[in-house]
Enzyme design. Structure first.
Site, PDB file in Angstrom:
ATOM      1  N   LYS A  37       0.808  -1.204   0.000  1.00 58.42           N
ATOM      2  CA  LYS A  37       0.000   0.000   0.000  1.00 58.42           C
ATOM      3  C   LYS A  37       0.849   1.265   0.000  1.00 58.42           C
ATOM      4  O   LYS A  37       0.382   2.340  -0.336  1.00 58.42           O
ATOM      5  CB  LYS A  37      -0.894   0.025   1.255  1.00 58.42           C
ATOM      6  CG  LYS A  37      -1.865  -1.112   1.334  1.00 58.42           C
ATOM      7  CD  LYS A  37      -2.657  -1.023   2.667  1.00 58.42           C
ATOM      8  CE  LYS A  37      -3.527  -2.225   2.855  1.00 58.42           C
ATOM      9  NZ  LYS A  37      -4.137  -2.226   4.237  1.00 58.42           N
ATOM     10  N   GLU A  93       8.117   2.549  -5.779  1.00 60.40           N
ATOM     11  CA  GLU A  93       8.256   2.146  -4.372  1.00 60.40           C
ATOM     12  C   GLU A  93       8.229   3.380  -3.483  1.00 60.40           C
ATOM     13  O   GLU A  93       8.702   4.449  -3.878  1.00 60.40           O
ATOM     14  CB  GLU A  93       9.584   1.407  -4.171  1.00 60.40           C
ATOM     15  CG  GLU A  93       9.455  -0.107  -4.203  1.00 60.40           C
ATOM     16  CD  GLU A  93       8.785  -0.687  -2.963  1.00 60.40           C
ATOM     17  OE1 GLU A  93       8.041   0.027  -2.255  1.00 60.40           O
ATOM     18  OE2 GLU A  93       8.996  -1.882  -2.690  1.00 60.40           O
ATOM     19  N   ASP A  94       7.697   3.209  -2.291  1.00 65.27           N
ATOM     20  CA  ASP A  94       7.759   4.295  -1.305  1.00 65.27           C
ATOM     21  C   ASP A  94       9.154   4.376  -0.704  1.00 65.27           C
ATOM     22  O   ASP A  94       9.753   5.445  -0.604  1.00 65.27           O
ATOM     23  CB  ASP A  94       6.703   4.085  -0.201  1.00 65.27           C
ATOM     24  CG  ASP A  94       6.740   2.671   0.406  1.00 65.27           C
ATOM     25  OD1 ASP A  94       7.481   1.793  -0.091  1.00 65.27           O
ATOM     26  OD2 ASP A  94       6.007   2.445   1.386  1.00 65.27           O
ATOM     27  N   ILE A  95       9.698   3.203  -0.317  1.00 63.74           N
ATOM     28  CA  ILE A  95      10.976   3.207   0.392  1.00 63.74           C
ATOM     29  C   ILE A  95      11.702   1.886   0.169  1.00 63.74           C
ATOM     30  O   ILE A  95      11.078   0.825   0.143  1.00 63.74           O
ATOM     31  CB  ILE A  95      10.741   3.491   1.907  1.00 63.74           C
ATOM     32  CG1 ILE A  95      12.058   3.540   2.673  1.00 63.74           C
ATOM     33  CG2 ILE A  95       9.789   2.495   2.541  1.00 63.74           C
ATOM     34  CD1 ILE A  95      11.908   4.204   4.038  1.00 63.74           C
ATOM     35  N   ASP A  97      14.566  -0.334   1.868  1.00 62.10           N
ATOM     36  CA  ASP A  97      15.254  -0.482   3.150  1.00 62.10           C
ATOM     37  C   ASP A  97      16.267  -1.630   2.999  1.00 62.10           C
ATOM     38  O   ASP A  97      17.401  -1.419   2.572  1.00 62.10           O
ATOM     39  CB  ASP A  97      14.183  -0.767   4.213  1.00 62.10           C
ATOM     40  CG  ASP A  97      14.734  -0.903   5.617  1.00 62.10           C
ATOM     41  OD1 ASP A  97      15.897  -1.298   5.763  1.00 62.10           O
ATOM     42  OD2 ASP A  97      14.010  -0.634   6.586  1.00 62.10           O
ATOM     43  N   SER A  98      15.882  -2.847   3.297  1.00 58.34           N
ATOM     44  CA  SER A  98      16.808  -3.982   3.147  1.00 58.34           C
ATOM     45  C   SER A  98      16.957  -4.381   1.683  1.00 58.34           C
ATOM     46  O   SER A  98      17.906  -5.076   1.322  1.00 58.34           O
ATOM     47  CB  SER A  98      16.280  -5.184   3.930  1.00 58.34           C
ATOM     48  OG  SER A  98      15.106  -5.674   3.309  1.00 58.34           O
ATOM     49  N   THR A 101      12.266  -6.599  -0.669  1.00 60.91           N
ATOM     50  CA  THR A 101      11.039  -6.434  -1.457  1.00 60.91           C
ATOM     51  C   THR A 101      11.384  -6.147  -2.916  1.00 60.91           C
ATOM     52  O   THR A 101      10.801  -6.731  -3.837  1.00 60.91           O
ATOM     53  CB  THR A 101      10.192  -5.271  -0.889  1.00 60.91           C
ATOM     54  OG1 THR A 101       9.954  -5.524   0.494  1.00 60.91           O
ATOM     55  CG2 THR A 101       8.869  -5.152  -1.604  1.00 60.91           C
TER      56      THR A 101
HETATM   57  P1  IMP Z   1      12.632  -3.741   2.348  1.00 61.58           P
HETATM   58  O1  IMP Z   1      12.138  -5.004   1.736  1.00 61.58           O
HETATM   59  O2  IMP Z   1      13.286  -3.961   3.676  1.00 61.58           O
HETATM   60  O3  IMP Z   1      13.510  -2.924   1.397  1.00 61.58           O
HETATM   61  O4  IMP Z   1      11.398  -2.869   2.715  1.00 61.58           O
HETATM   62  C1  IMP Z   1      10.556  -2.408   1.760  1.00 61.58           C
HETATM   63  C2  IMP Z   1       9.176  -2.130   2.301  1.00 61.58           C
HETATM   64  O5  IMP Z   1       9.121  -2.151   3.732  1.00 61.58           O
HETATM   65  C3  IMP Z   1       8.782  -0.732   1.901  1.00 61.58           C
HETATM   66  O6  IMP Z   1       8.143  -0.744   0.650  1.00 61.58           O
HETATM   67  C4  IMP Z   1       7.862  -0.321   3.040  1.00 61.58           C
HETATM   68  O7  IMP Z   1       6.556  -0.744   2.775  1.00 61.58           O
HETATM   69  C5  IMP Z   1       8.413  -1.047   4.239  1.00 61.58           C
HETATM   70  N1  IMP Z   1       9.328  -0.187   5.003  1.00 61.58           N
HETATM   71  C6  IMP Z   1      10.667  -0.243   5.071  1.00 61.58           C
HETATM   72  N2  IMP Z   1      11.169   0.719   5.847  1.00 61.58           N
HETATM   73  C7  IMP Z   1      10.109   1.430   6.292  1.00 61.58           C
HETATM   74  C8  IMP Z   1       9.976   2.591   7.125  1.00 61.58           C
HETATM   75  O8  IMP Z   1      10.932   3.205   7.626  1.00 61.58           O
HETATM   76  N3  IMP Z   1       8.700   3.021   7.347  1.00 61.58           N
HETATM   77  C9  IMP Z   1       7.617   2.404   6.812  1.00 61.58           C
HETATM   78  N4  IMP Z   1       7.696   1.343   6.020  1.00 61.58           N
HETATM   79  C10 IMP Z   1       8.937   0.845   5.762  1.00 61.58           C
HETATM   80 MG    MG Z   2       6.129  -0.619   0.346  1.00 62.24          MG
END
Ligand code: IMP
Ligand code: MG
Length: 172
Positions: A37, A93-95, A97-98, A101
């Site tokens: 979302k 993508e919104d963000i 992080d790792s 996703t």
């Molecule tokens: P990743 O797979 O760790 O890169 O995270 C990706 C997804 O985790 C993003 O699309 C967000 O939905 C969620 N996410 C990661 N970090 C944050 C944060 O600081 N705040 C809110 N959602 C986050």
């Molecule tokens: Mg997301």
């Protein structure tokens, strides 16, 4: 909650990003794919700045987070509703992080044989995986390793509707 990026800064950045995207896709049709979302507000602002391009919008939904922690496994809750075979795709993508996703989504979309996939993310936590930068075609803001909410982003479903982006809780 501490404000990290206010509405004005975000809107200026959305315009900057849209100028680059407009230039790159001036003569191509494009499927814009929003990752639900979290990207729904960013996507709605961005696509309205792409007025004039040949665009269709689609969505998919993945989940992996519980509170401020990733469960490390990405689950596809629902998929695109159209074929992207032979088409240019821009993933929103919104963000990042790792990067878990992103990795999952790129593999998932590549199976569908698009002509190209590019990624735009509003936020990028560079400290965590610096090498991911080369996989991100358009980056809004590089932010420190803090948990943020607002402008589509949540903690357990809350705060998505806020106009600014805030650092939440312990990481503020
Ligand atoms: P990743 O797979 O760790 O890169 O995270 C990706 C997804 O985790 C993003 O699309 C967000 O939905 C969620 N996410 C990661 N970090 C944050 C944060 O600081 N705040 C809110 N959602 C986050
Ligand atoms: Mg997301």
């Amino acid at each position: 909650m501490k404000c990290l990026l206010d509405e004005g800064l975000i809107q200026t950045k959305v315009q900057e990003l849209s100028l680059k995207i407009r230039k790159d896709y001036a003569s191509h049709s494009l499927v814009v794919v929003g990752v639900l979302k979290g990207s729904f507000i960013f996507m709605s602002d961005l696509v309205r700045e792409l007025d004039g391009l040949d665009i269709t919008c689609d969505f998919l939904r993945v989940s992996s987070y519980e509170g401020q922690k990733s469960r490390g496994q990405v689950h596809l809750d629902f998929d695109l509703t159209q074929s992207i075979e032979g088409k240019h795709v821009l993933l929103i993508e919104d963000i990042v992080d790792s990067g878990t996703t992103l990795e999952f989504l790129k593999a998932h979309l590549t199976h569908k044989k698009p002509l190209s996939i590019r990624v735009v993310t509003l936020l990028y936590k560079e400290e965590i995986k610096p090498h991911l930068k080369s996989q991100l075609d358009y980056i809004g803001f590089t932010i420190p390793n803090v948990f943020v909410v607002g402008y589509g982003m949540d903690q357990d479903g809350q705060y998505r509707h806020l106009r600014n982006i805030y650092v939440l809780g312990d990481s503020a």
